[in-house]
Design a protein around this motif. Sequence first.
Motif, short mmCIF file in Angstrom:
data_model
loop_
_atom_site.label_atom_id
_atom_site.label_comp_id
_atom_site.label_asym_id
_atom_site.label_seq_id
_atom_site.Cartn_x
_atom_site.Cartn_y
_atom_site.Cartn_z
N THR A 8 0.85 -1.22 0.04
CA THR A 8 -0.07 -0.06 -0.09
C THR A 8 0.97 1.22 0.06
N ILE A 9 0.64 2.12 -1.07
CA ILE A 9 1.50 3.28 -1.38
C ILE A 9 0.73 4.43 -1.19
N GLY A 10 1.55 5.58 -0.58
CA GLY A 10 0.56 6.71 -0.39
C GLY A 10 1.42 7.75 -1.32
N LEU A 11 0.65 8.40 -1.94
CA LEU A 11 1.23 9.59 -2.86
C LEU A 11 0.88 10.95 -2.69
N GLY A 12 1.40 11.88 -2.97
CA GLY A 12 1.41 13.34 -2.53
C GLY A 12 1.86 14.18 -3.76
N SER A 13 1.35 15.48 -3.90
CA SER A 13 2.09 16.60 -4.69
C SER A 13 1.57 17.72 -4.25
N ASN A 14 2.26 18.81 -4.14
CA ASN A 14 1.84 20.06 -3.72
C ASN A 14 2.26 21.19 -4.83
N THR A 15 2.77 20.89 -5.96
CA THR A 15 3.32 21.96 -6.84
C THR A 15 2.28 22.28 -7.81
N SER A 102 1.29 -6.69 5.06
CA SER A 102 0.62 -6.40 6.27
C SER A 102 1.18 -5.96 7.31
N ARG A 103 2.64 -5.39 6.91
CA ARG A 103 3.40 -4.71 8.14
C ARG A 103 3.42 -2.99 7.76
N ILE A 104 3.00 -2.47 8.83
CA ILE A 104 2.98 -1.04 8.70
C ILE A 104 4.70 -0.62 8.76
N LEU A 105 5.18 -0.23 7.70
CA LEU A 105 6.59 0.42 7.68
C LEU A 105 6.73 1.71 7.83
N ARG A 106 5.58 2.51 7.88
CA ARG A 106 5.58 4.20 8.26
C ARG A 106 4.44 4.51 9.09
N PRO A 107 4.48 3.92 10.36
CA PRO A 107 3.48 4.24 11.15
C PRO A 107 3.11 5.86 11.38
N LYS A 108 3.81 6.74 11.19
CA LYS A 108 3.12 8.14 11.21
C LYS A 108 2.47 8.66 10.06
N ASP A 109 3.05 8.09 8.87
CA ASP A 109 2.03 7.97 7.59
C ASP A 109 0.93 7.53 7.84
N GLU A 111 -1.00 6.61 10.21
CA GLU A 111 -1.93 7.61 11.21
C GLU A 111 -2.46 8.91 10.47
N ARG A 112 -1.86 9.49 9.54
CA ARG A 112 -2.02 10.76 9.22
C ARG A 112 -3.36 10.70 8.23
N HIS A 113 -3.80 12.13 8.31
CA HIS A 113 -5.34 12.03 7.48
C HIS A 113 -5.08 12.01 5.97
N TYR A 114 -3.83 12.49 5.64
CA TYR A 114 -3.49 12.32 4.11
C TYR A 114 -3.52 10.86 3.48
N PHE A 115 -3.02 9.86 4.37
CA PHE A 115 -2.97 8.66 4.09
C PHE A 115 -4.30 7.80 4.36
N ASN A 116 -4.97 8.26 5.50
CA ASN A 116 -5.95 7.47 6.03
C ASN A 116 -7.26 7.60 5.14
#
Length: 132
Positions: A8-15, A102-109, A111-116
């Motif tokens: 599971t991959i999170g993507l983001g861009s702000n440009t 099934s392992r959370i590699l980036r716990p802070k991400d 928990e964040r709204h932008y991923f959740n």
Amino acid sequence: MEYPYACTIGLGSNTPDREAQIKDAIDHICDYLSRASVSTVYESPAINGKDAPYLNAVIHGLSPVGSPALISFLKEWERDKGRTESAPGEVPIDLDLVIFNSRILRPKDFERHYFNRGYRELLANGAFLIDN
């Protein structure tokens, strides 16, 4: 061909070209994974409250490679699309492997709204049933 590793991959861009950045990254990642599911693309405020808002999405699928190789694949795309550490506040594309087998590699991400938001959407739509 079906691949063995759920991811599971999170993507983001702000440009200013964030829509194109997200679309291109989604296409690139979905070409690499099998059985990929993609959340809708949505806007999230910057965590620091001062940078431009982000467009985000989440992708879940099956990877042909282990986590180190998948992370390298994602970071190479970031570099190719102009991601550098020298331009704080501007993120052309951010691709993070948040969950692998099934392992959370980036716990802070995780928990964040932008991923959740995208993660919950994929969960509700049955995307994670491909893991079985």
